[in-house]
Design an enzyme around this catalytic site. Structure first.
Site: not given
Lengths: 201, 230
Positions: A101, A104-106
């Site tokens: 991701c 962000c950090s999905c």
């Protein structure tokens, strides 16, 4: 109470976190117990073992594999796992998948638990899309040029999980034994699943 | 926003640092932040788009130096203030009080009336407008808009203006750009669009690779028709 011992100043972030918790309790919106319980769930009940079970099932049951690739969320629900909007992408001898991701950090937390710090780090987020092969080599996964690299940048509410290739030498293993071989890293796509001999060796 | 959070393709961050046998949390405050965010979930005070919007508004240097859960804490504070649940002054006063006496116990929980008062200013959840008919099918060639919105968007910089192929239809989801600008719930079809690495990175591309990214329908035009600078 403890005599003259000096109290170390708390790091500011500890204080800010406690200040917020204190205010939210005072407002009647949360309780310490509720927070503890939610944290415990994520520590003990949700983790890569859930994804690993889905992978092992897909390796053993061709019909389940088809359903898993067609609708990851529905296939997860068959095993009692709630994982809405899950898309499962399959590694083959010609294709290797990698999940990132960049914005962000999905992360597919419902089937893998909390992400490792490296997954959330700037170098991983920046490099996975521009130099995935170089990145994979740093993880110990060297792919020949004939194998296509497919990067999945999860920028929506959809979450991606890699169905790794079943390693040779695992014939006759049970679902539990197979699931034990499947690592978090293989389901993100930075590693392949190793055969039991390689694990032991 | 062309912010520092939009990292795809950036260079200079060095190798990925992998911590062996990493614990789930590195400090107890991280557990508290995760737990608080989950505990607040059912109140629907702010959604994931609003959470990301506030994280992206962190000053860039701070964003880069902050840990992941510090960004969550920053966004939680910002969103609780924006929605009138807390005031900045309340937060600052409580932090100052804890600085003076870090050992003070947590307060007694507020009652239902207190909770209702804290949530009184929440805006009503807007009704979704009808989603437009799905415009593209798997296999269609599409071009991502070359736009640079100042607000929150999920149209990553590295695909803007680039041509790709619709890989999958992922479903219908609210457009984050609209929601975070107070333009309500505007559902539209989201596609996984695959871009050849050469289309994205030119001669610097690694061989035989593609990047798929999830894109909302309004980020896309049929290939060859998108006006540049739209």
């Amino acid at each position: 109470m403890a005599g003259n011992h000096k109290v170390e100043p708390e790091p500011w972030i500890v204080l800010r976190t406690r200040a917020l918790e204190s205010l939210l309790i005072e407002k009647g919106l949360i309780t310490t117990e509720a927070v503890d319980k939610l944290v415990d769930t994520y520590e003990h009940d949700i983790g890569p073992m859930i994804g690993a079970r889905m992978v092992a099932r897909a390796w053993l049951d061709p019909a389940y594999r088809v359903r898993l690739l067609a609708d990851g969320g529905a296939a997860a629900a068959e095993l009692g796992v709630s994982a809405a909007n899950l898309v499962v992408v399959e590694n083959t001898p010609r294709t290797h998948n990698l999940v990132v991701c960049t914005l962000c950090s999905c992360y597919p937390a419902t089937v893998l638990g909390l992400p490792p710090t490296w997954y959330k780090s700037p170098p991983y987020r920046a490099r996975a899309v521009i130099e995935p092969r170089t990145l994979l080599r740093e993880f110990g996964t060297t792919l020949p040029d004939e194998v296509e690299v497919r990067v999945w940048d999860s920028s929506s509410d959809v979450r991606y999980l890699v169905l790794p290739e079943r390693p040779a030498g695992t014939e006759g293993l049970s679902e539990e034994e197979l699931a034990a071989l499947v690592t978090r890293d293989a389901m993100i796509g930075v590693a392949n699943v190793q055969a039991p001999a390689a694990v032991a060796g | 926003m062309n912010g520092v959070h939009d990292m795809g393709g950036m260079q200079g961050f060095g190798p990925v640092v992998i911590e062996q046998d990493e614990p789930l949390y590195h400090a107890d405050w991280e557990r508290r932040v995760v737990g608080m965010r989950r505990a607040l979930g059912p109140y629907r005070i702010y959604n994931v788009d609003e959470s990301r919007k506030e994280i992206e508004r962190m000053p860039p240097a701070r964003y880069l130096s902050a840990s992941y859960y510090e960004r969550w804490l920053y966004s939680m504070e910002a969103n609780l203030v924006a929605k009138g649940v807390l005031t900045r002054a309340e937060i600052d006063a409580r932090v100052a009080s804890l600085e003076r006496d870090p050992s003070q116990p947590l307060p007694a929980p507020g009652d239902a009336a207190t909770a209702a008062a804290a949530l009184a200013q929440l805006p009503a959840t807007p009704e979704p407008v009808p989603a437009p008919a799905q415009r593209f099918r798997p296999g269609d060639r599409v071009q991502a808009h070359n736009v640079h919105p100042a607000g929150h968007t999920r149209l990553a910089r590295y695909v803007r203006g680039r041509c790709g192929t619709v890989e999958r239809v992922l479903g219908v989801f609210p457009l984050p750009d609209a929601y975070t600008q107070g333009q309500g719930v505007q559902p539209q079809t989201v596609y996984a669009v695959a871009f050849d690495a050469r289309e994205l990175w030119g001669d610097s591309a690694e061989p035989n690779s593609r990047v798929s990214i999830d894109l909302w329908e309004s980020y896309l035009e049929p290939a060859g028709t998108a006006a540049t600078g739209e």
